[in-house]
Design an enzyme around this catalytic site. Structure first.
Site, PDB file in Angstrom:
ATOM      1  N   ALA B   6       0.861  -1.183   0.000  1.00 39.56           N
ATOM      2  CA  ALA B   6       0.000   0.000   0.000  1.00 39.56           C
ATOM      3  C   ALA B   6       0.891   1.225   0.000  1.00 39.56           C
ATOM      4  CB  ALA B   6      -0.903  -0.011   1.231  1.00 39.56           C
ATOM      5  N   SER B   8       1.270   5.257  -0.173  1.00 41.50           N
ATOM      6  CA  SER B   8       0.523   6.503  -0.004  1.00 41.50           C
ATOM      7  C   SER B   8       1.173   7.646  -0.768  1.00 41.50           C
ATOM      8  CB  SER B   8       0.459   6.862   1.476  1.00 41.50           C
ATOM      9  OG  SER B   8       1.764   7.180   1.922  1.00 41.50           O
ATOM     10  N   VAL B  11       7.327   8.871   2.149  1.00 43.54           N
ATOM     11  CA  VAL B  11       8.637   8.220   2.148  1.00 43.54           C
ATOM     12  C   VAL B  11       8.572   6.845   2.803  1.00 43.54           C
ATOM     13  CG1 VAL B  11       9.403   9.369   4.283  1.00 43.54           C
ATOM     14  CG2 VAL B  11      11.103   8.538   2.631  1.00 43.54           C
ATOM     15  N   ASP B  12       7.738   6.701   3.837  1.00 37.82           N
ATOM     16  CA  ASP B  12       7.704   5.421   4.551  1.00 37.82           C
ATOM     17  C   ASP B  12       7.229   4.280   3.655  1.00 37.82           C
ATOM     18  OD1 ASP B  12       8.595   6.550   6.934  1.00 37.82           O
ATOM     19  OD2 ASP B  12       6.566   7.085   7.579  1.00 37.82           O
ATOM     20  N   CYS B 100     -10.184   4.524   9.274  1.00 38.70           N
ATOM     21  CA  CYS B 100      -9.864   4.189   7.880  1.00 38.70           C
ATOM     22  C   CYS B 100      -9.003   2.933   7.823  1.00 38.70           C
ATOM     23  CB  CYS B 100      -9.146   5.370   7.227  1.00 38.70           C
ATOM     24  SG  CYS B 100      -8.528   5.044   5.570  1.00 38.70           S
ATOM     25  N   GLY B 124       3.732   0.961   5.100  1.00 38.81           N
ATOM     26  CA  GLY B 124       4.847   1.754   5.610  1.00 38.81           C
ATOM     27  C   GLY B 124       4.649   2.195   7.052  1.00 38.81           C
ATOM     28  N   CYS B 196      -7.417  13.830   5.397  1.00 35.63           N
ATOM     29  CA  CYS B 196      -7.439  13.946   3.939  1.00 35.63           C
ATOM     30  C   CYS B 196      -8.736  14.526   3.396  1.00 35.63           C
ATOM     31  CB  CYS B 196      -7.138  12.601   3.297  1.00 35.63           C
ATOM     32  SG  CYS B 196      -8.399  11.343   3.546  1.00 35.63           S
TER      33      CYS B 196
END
Lengths: 376, 348
Positions: B6, B8, B11-12, B100, B124, B196
């Site tokens: 997954a 996003s 960076v992670d 979520c 991440g 978000c």
């Protein structure tokens, strides 16, 4: 295995060859006064004449654009903003976003917009379209072939009915998806404006045209140096126009084969899917459809996951509608045809093109059947 | 092993994808489109914006892995956004990002891994999974400042068995170093902080649009029930809130209670914020149910505190301040997450 030809189709090699000189030697700006410009200008005007011949128009009626979206924008906004007091748009619920979003913009700035519904096969009735026309209607816009389902709209009848109801209402058709298989002739269709996009039939991307019947005045969307008789300013993409016209001629000459061979490939592909997945339900109607579209629902299967798995298996297909991020969205076309959002999410679009082969389609069909079975 | 990652666009998750690939897995990157504006546009803030999806796409291309954006706006709108609005309207303080994780991200991806033809899902998150004799256990990430085990406490062993958190062994600095070493475009990208679907504006204006009924004017009273003023709706308040009370009361006053039924906001002095006991709902266990002494964490980066679990009640060793109903509380033993719950109610 490429089964997404309605998104775009490979450029024909003859087109690339025809464009080549204009990407290198013939670099002139077609608007200049010197010899370098004249060579470019000559090529452009020759392309215009040839384009006109292909669709039964006159050269002066051809406006070169950057493609289908720009042509649709110019047709609708140009008609709504021209010197006539008529400002309204009448269109159908299954139109391409280039038309629907433009209509929505016009509505937001206060112009009267009517969206006419479709039947379960995605078709509008000429009577309903004509009945929606009022003294305020500047333009009626209905596409010739739907990009998601391949449904053919009765544009000839719509144009006739609209003109009978009100001769001053303009009729526009987006023929972007139709050009491969339908003998597009502006006289026969009886339309005032018609949009084409080169890359849907073997031409380059970023090149299209809008046929504008002589005597039709449009306010330009793009103002500037007055190119294209003031209807579309901006330095000409000569190479693009040359490529577009080469593709138009090649596609027109290939139509009979396209209808028969590509149609047969699509039909066999459909048969294999229906044989392999018992409750598979085509959204593409059995009659009055293009030869190269198949929009089909696999009940209980997530369309977006199926597409992802198909990609992994080497089959390129699409959901028919996607947002800018690439995510599949619930199709407004299928919703307008009466499918619920959950059903619409179970639909996938396969489209064939001039390079499709029966063998490729057969292997692809097997893959689809296998994966649809697994994902149920 | 085939792994779904997954991504996003941060960076992670970029480094998570890179590490999975480095470990020899066949990796597929996905970004979930969870929310769109009225025109279908992607959000402009938070963890899943258009530019984030674009970053994820570019990182996937750089890693040479297939990448897809999947539409889960339906699940998200119903499961997360509606709930967020309903919670605030009921005087609770929800954590939509945890919701979520619970109802969309892990559910949509993990329970459908077979459909994706993948064996594991990697994300991440800064947390670790260790396989022990009794099964996989969930541990805090090694970076104490970035540990995200708190938001994962709803996961169970079955889910952990199919999950990988490749960056849990790294500090944030190390994650950025790996990204820089690999030349990933997200190496120096700032972290997302906004919700978000609310964006960079005040969440109260979002609530006002979505739940105008939660903005019925009401009274602000003190703990003795004396009316001190008016407010424009309970959804504007959170337990422990001091700002925005707009009244001069000498000693600082805080929101100590919210009663959506009567649209009453109760304010009091700091000592009235003390909570010694929590009533829990939606209790879940990573493995076997636990009772007795645990450490509890009731804020994303809050300090874990000593507590005792008795059924659906959690008793703090020492009273805690500003604990808001609607928030998640996670239970730990040492570094290990044993379970989590929602705070249904608090008692002094």
């Amino acid at each position: 295995m490429y089964l997404d030809h309605a998104a775009t189709t490979p450029t024909r090699p003859e087109v690339v060859a025809a464009m080549e000189p204009f990407a290198s030697d013939v670099f002139g700006n077609s608007s200049g006064i010197h010899g370098v410009s004249r060579r470019a200008k000559n090529a452009l005007e020759e392309a215009r004449e040839r384009a006109a011949v292909v669709i039964g128009a006159r050269p002066i009626e051809i406006v070169f654009t950057s493609g289908g979206t720009e042509s649709d924008n110019l047709a609708l906004k140009g008609a709504a903003f021209n010197s006539s007091p008529r400002r309204g748009v009448v269109t159908a619920a299954t139109e391409h976003e280039a038309v629907l979003e433009t209509a929505d913009f016009l509505k937001r700035i206060g112009m009267p917009v009517t969206i006419v519904g479709v039947d379960a096969e995605g078709r509008v009735s000429p009577e309903e379209m004509a009945a929606a026309v009022t003294g305020e209607t500047a333009v009626v816009s209905v596409m010739l072939v739907n990009n998601e389902t391949g449904t053919v709209q009765p544009v000839i009848e719509i144009a006739r009915a609209v003109k009978e109801a009100d001769p001053d209402a303009l009729v526009h058709t987006d023929a972007v998806q139709a050009f491969n298989s339908i003998d597009v002739d502006v006289e026969e269709l009886g339309v005032d404006m018609l949009s084409l996009s080169g890359h849907k039939f073997g031409g380059p991307k970023g090149c299209g045209l809008l046929f504008v019947r002589e005597g039709t005045t449009l306010e330009p969307v793009q103002h500037g140096g007055g190119q294209e008789l003031g209807r579309r300013s901006g330095t000409h993409d000569v190479a693009g126009a040359v490529g577009l016209v080469a593709a138009m001629e090649l596609a027109a000459a290939d139509r009979e084969r396209f209808r028969l061979e590509i149609g047969a490939i699509r039909d066999e592909f459909t048969r294999l899917l229906r044989e392999g997945v018992e409750d598979a339900a085509p959204n593409t109607p059995p009659e009055g459809r293009s030869p190269h579209h198949l929009n089909i629902r696999f009940p209980g299967v997530s369309g977006q996951i199926l597409l992802m798995r198909l990609d992994q298996a080497g089959v390129a297909a699409s959901a028919g509608s996607a947002c800018q991020s690439g995510a599949a969205t619930v199709s407004h076309v299928l919703e307008a045809m009466g499918l619920g959002p959950d059903e619409a999410r179970e639909c996938v679009r396969f489209t064939f093109g001039w390079t499709s082969t029966g063998d490729e389609a057969e292997v692809a069909a097997k893959t689809v059947v296998e994966l649809a079975g697994e994902l149920r | 092993m085939k792994a779904l990652v997954a991504m996003s666009g941060g960076v992670d998750s970029s480094v998570a994808a890179a590490l999975m690939k480095e470990r020899g897995h066949e990796v597929i990157g996905v970004t979930l489109k969870l929310w769109s504006g009225p025109g279908g546009e992607a959000p402009t803030a938070g963890c899943c914006t258009v530019s984030d999806a674009e970053d994820a796409r570019r990182v996937a291309a750089q890693l040479d892995i297939p990448y897809y954006v999947l539409d889960y706006t339906g699940d998200f709108g119903g499961g997360v956004v509606d709930r967020f609005v309903a919670d605030y309207a009921a005087g609770r303080t929800p954590n939509p990002c945890i919701e979520c994780n619970r109802t969309v991200k892990f559910d949509a991806l993990l329970s459908n891994l077979d459909d994706f033809d993948c064996e594991v899902l990697a994300t991440g998150h800064h947390a670790r999974i260790e396989v022990r004799e009794r099964g996989p256990v969930l541990l805090r990430g090694v970076d104490p400042d970035k540990d995200q085990s708190y938001v994962l406490s709803m996961l169970g062993r079955d889910q952990l068995a199919r999950l990988r958190f490749p960056i849990g062994e790294l500090t944030k600095t190390q994650v950025r170093a790996v990204a820089a070493e690999l030349g990933l475009r997200t190496a120096t990208k700032a972290e997302s902080m906004d919700i978000c679907f609310v964006g960079r504006r005040d969440y109260r204006s979002f609530l006002h649009e979505r739940a105008p009924h939660a903005f019925a004017p009401g009274a602000v009273v003190d703990t003795e029930g004396r009316r001190l003023g008016d407010h424009q709706g309970v959804a504007g308040f959170t337990i422990g809130q001091r700002r925005g009370l707009r009244m001069a009361l000498g000693e600082p006053r805080y929101v100590v209670d919210i009663d959506p039924g009567t649209a009453t906001v109760v304010v009091g002095t700091r000592d009235r914020l003390a909570v010694s006991e929590l009533e829990l709902s939606a209790v879940s266990w990573v493995g076997e149910p636990v009772s007795g002494a645990v450490t509890a964490q009731y804020r994303a980066h809050g300090e874990p505190v000593g507590a005792t679990l008795e059924g659906s009640t959690l008793v703090f060793e020492t009273p805690q301040e500003a604990v808001a109903p609607g928030q998640t509380v996670s239970f730990y033993r040492g570094d290990e997450v044993v379970g989590g719950a929602l705070i249904a109610a608090t008692a002094a």
